[in-house]
Design an enzyme around this catalytic site. Sequence first.
Site, PDB file in Angstrom:
ATOM      1  CG  ASP A  81      -2.038  -1.042   1.074  1.00 54.02           C
ATOM      2  OD1 ASP A  81      -2.552  -1.219  -0.049  1.00 54.02           O
ATOM      3  OD2 ASP A  81      -2.359  -1.707   2.080  1.00 54.02           O
ATOM      4  CG  ASP A  85      -6.418  -4.603  -3.890  1.00 54.86           C
ATOM      5  OD1 ASP A  85      -6.646  -5.676  -4.472  1.00 54.86           O
ATOM      6  OD2 ASP A  85      -7.032  -4.248  -2.874  1.00 54.86           O
TER       7      ASP A  85
HETATM    8  N1  GLY Z   1      -7.415  -3.113  -0.305  1.00 54.97           N
HETATM    9  C1  GLY Z   1      -7.865  -2.090  -1.127  1.00 54.97           C
HETATM   10  C2  GLY Z   1      -9.317  -2.108  -1.349  1.00 54.97           C
HETATM   11  O1  GLY Z   1     -10.078  -2.261  -0.406  1.00 54.97           O
HETATM   12  O2  GLY Z   1      -9.714  -1.956  -2.484  1.00 54.97           O
END
Ligand code: GLY
Length: 400
Positions: free
Chosen positions: A115, A175
Amino acid sequence: MTRLFIFLSVFIIVSCSQEKKETATFNSAKTLELSVDKTKHTLSVLHEKDSFPRNIPEGKKDWEFVGVNDWCSGFWPGVLWYAYESSGDIAIKEQAEKFTAPIRKIAFSPAQNHDIGFMVYCSYGNGYRLTGNEDYKKVLLSAADTLATLFNPKVGSILSWPEKKAEYSHNTIIDNMMNLELLFWAAKNGGDKKLYEIAESHADVTMKYIVRKDSAVYHLGEFNDETGAFVKGHTHQGYADESMWARGQTWGIYGFAIANRETGREDFLNTSIKLADHFINRLPEDGIPFWDFDDPKIPNSPKDASAAAVAACGMFELANLVKDEKLKEKYNTAATNFVRILSSKEYFSGATNQALLLHSTGHHPKNSEIDVPIVYADYYYMEALLRLKKLEDQAQVAVK
Ligand code: GLY
């Protein structure tokens, strides 16, 4: 209190007249202006320091805050940078700088997870793009090196969630495609050229194993971290392993478009197109996805406005990349439709609360953040509004 009342009353009046106009013509410039004004007002009543708006729980009006290590910390400064980009308002710029500053430590601390890209690129990335601040560049370059420490050369991809190693020894989630932009950027801006190779390899592995034959994506690909072999596709935030989790699909659409923009590889472009077409073809009647396209409770299931906002950005990007004029029009139209619907009274929050958008779903299987405002929906909505406004301005120039 009186100031808040006056602001909200004006906001309701402006929003209502806006809604009436929307049925005739949707005005992106006006909606962007409203969004900036609202953001500015929210800033005037926030008192928290070193923490960041993340969501507004059901029945509440004000943002709930998280610390700098939360994966969402970069989105609020990102919203502020977009608001500054749109308005040129120095007071907003100062606040963007203030909320960007605490995220610096993420770039210089050991990597917690993938992230880093969301946290640092949405804050420092936008900040650097708009100001050219050399210190921001240093933070971005360090963040890219930090993210790259999670790369596993045996698998050829970044370990997205180190904390889940006991469950899936090497895991890569869809993601994570969104965090490659930081690596591509760094490789072009004085960072190690290997960062480009890492990003390209990660996109390759994701395309090969996480994009499914049915044109949807797994949320998580499990790999053997010693042999590099693919083990299995899983879901984490979706309804089922083989279902289509709405936001995951949009991370794929946008992420592969960026991978094509940065590498020129046709297969990345075709992957983005494939995911986008599947998403468009399966949308429900009102044009905004349910949180998972395969939830058996549909239509009695929550929507995810954030997925529509990410899809809008991904499809505007895709429209810039495809050569065929008909395809360009197709993705620009689809993206514009998302923005238009999100700006309608069903999704635009108006005076309801401090957020811009209602109805996002964060983590349905954990019963967390269901049908509420979430900050990343606002971030991608602002980005999509800006993209649309630029497109409209360019079209006007072309006509003149
Ligand atoms: N983990 C990122 C999302 O919730 O899209």
